[in-house]
Design a protein around this motif. Structure first.
Motif, PDB file in Angstrom:
ATOM      1  N   GLU A  27       0.824  -1.213   0.000  1.00  0.00           N
ATOM      2  CA  GLU A  27       0.000   0.000   0.000  1.00  0.00           C
ATOM      3  C   GLU A  27       0.855   1.259   0.000  1.00  0.00           C
ATOM      4  OE1 GLU A  27      -2.481  -0.411   3.397  1.00  0.00           O
ATOM      5  OE2 GLU A  27      -3.806  -1.910   2.473  1.00  0.00           O
ATOM      6  N   SER A  28       2.071   1.145   0.505  1.00  0.00           N
ATOM      7  CA  SER A  28       2.946   2.313   0.597  1.00  0.00           C
ATOM      8  C   SER A  28       3.675   2.611  -0.701  1.00  0.00           C
ATOM      9  CB  SER A  28       3.982   2.096   1.708  1.00  0.00           C
ATOM     10  OG  SER A  28       4.934   1.092   1.327  1.00  0.00           O
ATOM     11  N   PHE A  29       3.446   1.820  -1.741  1.00  0.00           N
ATOM     12  CA  PHE A  29       4.200   1.960  -2.986  1.00  0.00           C
ATOM     13  C   PHE A  29       4.076   3.366  -3.569  1.00  0.00           C
ATOM     14  CE2 PHE A  29       4.389   1.437  -7.697  1.00  0.00           C
ATOM     15  CZ  PHE A  29       5.731   1.087  -7.773  1.00  0.00           C
ATOM     16  N   GLN A  30       5.213   4.035  -3.702  1.00  0.00           N
ATOM     17  CA  GLN A  30       5.349   5.371  -4.304  1.00  0.00           C
ATOM     18  C   GLN A  30       4.514   6.441  -3.601  1.00  0.00           C
ATOM     19  OE1 GLN A  30       4.670   4.971  -8.536  1.00  0.00           O
ATOM     20  NE2 GLN A  30       6.710   4.143  -8.899  1.00  0.00           N
ATOM     21  N   LYS A  31       4.197   6.221  -2.325  1.00  0.00           N
ATOM     22  CA  LYS A  31       3.515   7.261  -1.563  1.00  0.00           C
ATOM     23  C   LYS A  31       4.551   8.234  -1.006  1.00  0.00           C
ATOM     24  CE  LYS A  31      -0.726   4.926  -0.125  1.00  0.00           C
ATOM     25  NZ  LYS A  31      -1.559   4.493   1.024  1.00  0.00           N
ATOM     26  N   PRO A  32       4.294   9.526  -1.093  1.00  0.00           N
ATOM     27  CA  PRO A  32       5.292  10.498  -0.623  1.00  0.00           C
ATOM     28  C   PRO A  32       5.479  10.483   0.892  1.00  0.00           C
ATOM     29  CG  PRO A  32       3.259  11.599  -1.252  1.00  0.00           C
ATOM     30  CD  PRO A  32       3.120  10.166  -1.693  1.00  0.00           C
ATOM     31  N   ASP A  33       4.424  10.122   1.617  1.00  0.00           N
ATOM     32  CA  ASP A  33       4.522  10.087   3.078  1.00  0.00           C
ATOM     33  C   ASP A  33       3.762   8.859   3.568  1.00  0.00           C
ATOM     34  OD1 ASP A  33       5.102  10.681   5.628  1.00  0.00           O
ATOM     35  OD2 ASP A  33       3.944  12.541   5.754  1.00  0.00           O
ATOM     36  N   SER A  34       4.494   7.827   3.891  1.00  0.00           N
ATOM     37  CA  SER A  34       3.858   6.540   4.194  1.00  0.00           C
ATOM     38  C   SER A  34       4.259   6.011   5.566  1.00  0.00           C
ATOM     39  CB  SER A  34       4.253   5.522   3.119  1.00  0.00           C
ATOM     40  OG  SER A  34       5.664   5.446   3.017  1.00  0.00           O
ATOM     41  N   TYR A  35       4.446   6.908   6.518  1.00  0.00           N
ATOM     42  CA  TYR A  35       4.884   6.454   7.834  1.00  0.00           C
ATOM     43  C   TYR A  35       3.835   5.598   8.532  1.00  0.00           C
ATOM     44  CZ  TYR A  35       2.093  10.355   9.629  1.00  0.00           C
ATOM     45  OH  TYR A  35       1.065  11.209   9.923  1.00  0.00           O
ATOM     46  N   ARG A  41       9.886  -7.647 -16.851  1.00  0.00           N
ATOM     47  CA  ARG A  41       9.060  -6.984 -17.862  1.00  0.00           C
ATOM     48  C   ARG A  41       7.687  -6.595 -17.308  1.00  0.00           C
ATOM     49  NH1 ARG A  41      11.084 -11.514 -20.740  1.00  0.00           N
ATOM     50  NH2 ARG A  41       9.037 -12.526 -20.593  1.00  0.00           N
ATOM     51  N   ASP A  42       7.489  -6.787 -16.005  1.00  0.00           N
ATOM     52  CA  ASP A  42       6.173  -6.518 -15.413  1.00  0.00           C
ATOM     53  C   ASP A  42       6.110  -5.085 -14.890  1.00  0.00           C
ATOM     54  OD1 ASP A  42       3.589  -6.994 -14.368  1.00  0.00           O
ATOM     55  OD2 ASP A  42       4.121  -9.082 -13.989  1.00  0.00           O
ATOM     56  N   LYS A  43       4.938  -4.728 -14.337  1.00  0.00           N
ATOM     57  CA  LYS A  43       4.744  -3.382 -13.810  1.00  0.00           C
ATOM     58  C   LYS A  43       5.642  -3.133 -12.605  1.00  0.00           C
ATOM     59  CE  LYS A  43       0.757  -4.910 -11.085  1.00  0.00           C
ATOM     60  NZ  LYS A  43      -0.678  -4.718 -10.806  1.00  0.00           N
ATOM     61  N   ALA A  44       5.838  -1.859 -12.268  1.00  0.00           N
ATOM     62  CA  ALA A  44       6.828  -1.470 -11.264  1.00  0.00           C
ATOM     63  C   ALA A  44       6.542  -2.074  -9.891  1.00  0.00           C
ATOM     64  CB  ALA A  44       6.881   0.050 -11.168  1.00  0.00           C
ATOM     65  N   LEU A  54       7.466  -5.763  -9.958  1.00  0.00           N
ATOM     66  CA  LEU A  54       8.924  -5.873 -10.048  1.00  0.00           C
ATOM     67  C   LEU A  54       9.577  -5.618  -8.698  1.00  0.00           C
ATOM     68  CD1 LEU A  54      11.575  -6.082 -11.644  1.00  0.00           C
ATOM     69  CD2 LEU A  54      11.334  -3.657 -12.213  1.00  0.00           C
ATOM     70  N   SER A  55       9.155  -4.569  -7.998  1.00  0.00           N
ATOM     71  CA  SER A  55       9.731  -4.253  -6.687  1.00  0.00           C
ATOM     72  C   SER A  55       9.462  -5.360  -5.675  1.00  0.00           C
ATOM     73  CB  SER A  55       9.161  -2.922  -6.177  1.00  0.00           C
ATOM     74  OG  SER A  55       9.503  -1.866  -7.035  1.00  0.00           O
ATOM     75  N   LEU A  56       8.219  -5.897  -5.687  1.00  0.00           N
ATOM     76  CA  LEU A  56       7.871  -6.945  -4.734  1.00  0.00           C
ATOM     77  C   LEU A  56       8.665  -8.221  -5.001  1.00  0.00           C
ATOM     78  CD1 LEU A  56       6.133  -8.069  -2.438  1.00  0.00           C
ATOM     79  CD2 LEU A  56       4.456  -8.751  -4.157  1.00  0.00           C
ATOM     80  N   MET A  57       8.760  -8.639  -6.255  1.00  0.00           N
ATOM     81  CA  MET A  57       9.463  -9.878  -6.567  1.00  0.00           C
ATOM     82  C   MET A  57      10.952  -9.777  -6.265  1.00  0.00           C
ATOM     83  SD  MET A  57       7.196 -11.983  -7.314  1.00  0.00           S
ATOM     84  CE  MET A  57       5.433 -11.840  -7.590  1.00  0.00           C
ATOM     85  N   GLN A  58      11.528  -8.618  -6.507  1.00  0.00           N
ATOM     86  CA  GLN A  58      12.931  -8.426  -6.157  1.00  0.00           C
ATOM     87  C   GLN A  58      13.120  -8.491  -4.641  1.00  0.00           C
ATOM     88  OE1 GLN A  58      13.778  -4.663  -8.063  1.00  0.00           O
ATOM     89  NE2 GLN A  58      14.575  -5.650  -9.909  1.00  0.00           N
ATOM     90  N   PHE A  59      12.195  -7.905  -3.901  1.00  0.00           N
ATOM     91  CA  PHE A  59      12.286  -7.944  -2.445  1.00  0.00           C
ATOM     92  C   PHE A  59      12.094  -9.362  -1.915  1.00  0.00           C
ATOM     93  CE2 PHE A  59       9.961  -7.257   1.722  1.00  0.00           C
ATOM     94  CZ  PHE A  59      11.127  -7.079   2.460  1.00  0.00           C
TER      95      PHE A  59
END
Length: 339
Positions: A132-140, A255-258, A261-266
Motif C-alpha cells: 500500500e505504501s508503494f510510491q507514496k510520498p509520506d507513508s509512515y 518486464r512486469d509493472k513497477a 517488479l519491486s515486490l518480486m525483487q524484495f
C-alpha cells in the motif's frame, strides 16, 4: 501459445475445480503422513512470550495436526488475497493459493503446530501495508502498521525480529528512504516491547523477558548436521528448486509493472537471507525455512501464472514429480532408507 502451456493454464492456473480438489488432496496427504510417520519431535527454543502460554493447547498430536493444517490454509488464503488485491499476476490464478498448500504438506515437519506458523501469518499480513505504501510520498503509517505486525510475530517467534532490518530494504525499494517511516517503524517496535517489558516488570521477572534474546547467540554454523542422505537430498533440492525458479522468474518479472517488479525483487532478497539465517540457526529453529518456503511458493505461483514458455512448464512438471517422490519416500521409509 503451445498446447502444453494451454493445458497447464486450463487445469492448474485457471481450473475452477482445482482449489477444491487440492484442499481435499492436501487434507488426505497430511492425514496419511500423520498416520504413518506421526509428528516429529521438534524443540523450538525460539518460541516465546505469547506462544508458551498456549503451547500446551496443542500438546495432543491430533490437535497439533489440526492447528497446523488450519494455519496452512490461512497462509494460503493470505497469499491468494495479496495477489488478488494488488493484481500481481494480472490474471485469475489458483497458484498463489494452491502452491503453498502443496509445498508445505510434503514433509512431516510441517504437521507440527508451533509459534512459527502464527509468526508467519503476521509476517505475511505485513506485506499488505508494504504494498500500500508503494510510491507514496509520506507513508509512515504504513511503516508503523507493518512494524507492529512484525513485532507481534516476534512475540510468537523471537527470530522474526531478524525480518525487521530486512524489511527496511523492502520499504526503500517501494518508495525510497524516508526518515519518518524509519522512525515510525522503530516506534512501533518500541510500543510492543515496552508493553511486554512492563508486564514482566510487574511480575518481577525481568530475566524471563531477557531470556528469548539470548537465543540470538546460539549459532549452529560450526556444527555439521547429522542428516541422512535423503534429508541432504531434500536440502539440495530446496536450493536447486529456488535457483531454477529464480532464474526463470527474473526474466518474467523484469518486464512486469513497477509494483510487481519491486515486490518480486524484495521477495528474492528475503529468501536468500532467510536461507542463510536458517544455516546459522538450523539447530535452534526451522522458522526461516518455513518463511522462505512460503515466499518461494509465491514466487513459483507468479512465475507459472505468467509464463508462456513450454520449457518452464516441463520444468514445473519435473519439479512436481520430484516433490511427489519426496512425499512418497516419507510414506514408505522402508523403501528408501538411508542412514
Amino acid at each position: 501459445m503451445h498446447s502444453v502451456v494451454k493445458s497447464f493454464r486450463a487445469f492448474f492456473v485457471e481450473g475452477r475445480s482445482l482449489p477444491l480438489l487440492l484442499v481435499l488432496g492436501v487434507i488426505i496427504m497430511r492425514l496419511l503422513l500423520f498416520h504413518i510417520e506421526g509428528l516429529p519431535r521438534i524443540v523450538s527454543f525460539g518460541d516465546n512470550y505469547l506462544w508458551e502460554p498456549i503451547a500446551d493447547l496443542f500438546i495432543l498430536p491430533e490437535v497439533s495436526l489440526l492447528g497446523s493444517t488450519f494455519a496452512l490454509f490461512l497462509i494460503a488464503w493470505i497469499l491468494s488475497l495479496l495477489n488478488g488485491r494488488f493484481n500481481l499476476t494480472r490474471s485469475r490464478s489458483n497458484l498463489p493459493f494452491s502452491t503453498p498448500l502443496f509445498l508445505l504438506s510434503i514433509h512431516p515437519i510441517f504437521l507440527v503446530m508451533s509459534g512459527d506458523y502464527i509468526a508467519l501469518i503476521f509476517l505475511l499480513l505485513a506485506f499488505f501495508p508494504l504494498l500500500e505504501s508503494f510510491q507514496k510520498p509520506d507513508s509512515y503509517l504504513c511503516s508503523f502498521r507493518a512494524s507492529i505486525l512484525i513485532a507481534i510475530a516476534s512475540l510468537f517467534q523471537i527470530y522474526a525480529l531478524f525480518v525487521l532490518p530486512l524489511w527496511w530494504i523492502g520499504e526503500r525499494s517501494m518508495r525510497g528512504p524516508q526518515l519518518r517511516s524509519f522512525a515510525s517503524s522503530l516506534f512501533a517496535l518500541f510500543l510492543v516491547y515496552v508493553s511486554i517489558f512492563s508486564l514482566y516488570w510487574l511480575m518481577d521477572d525481568i530475566p524471563r523477558f531477557i531470556r528469548p534474546f539470548l537465543e540470538f547467540q546460539s549459532l549452529s554454523l560450526l556444527e555439521i548436521p547429522r542428516f541422512s542422505l535423503l534429508q541432504w537430498g531434500e536440502i539440495l533440492f530446496v536450493g536447486f528448486f529456488f535457483i531454477m525458479n529464480m532464474i526463470f522468474s527474473v526474466k518474467v518479472y523484469n518486464r512486469d509493472k513497477a509494483l510487481t517488479l519491486s515486490l518480486m525483487q524484495f521477495i528474492s532478497f528475503l529468501i536468500v537471507f532467510l536461507l542463510l539465517l536458517q544455516m546459522l540457526y538450523w539447530l535452534e529453529t526451522f522458522f526461516f525455512l518455513l518463511f522462505s518456503l512460503a515466499l518461494i511458493s509465491f514466487l513459483i505461483a507468479y512465475l507459472y501464472s505468467r509464463t508462456n514458455s513450454r520449457n518452464h512448464i516441463f520444468t514445473a512438471y519435473g519439479m512436481l514429480l520430484l516433490m511427489v517422490l519426496f512425499y512418497i519416500s516419507h510414506l514408505f521409509p522402508s523403501i528408501v532408507h538411508f542412514s
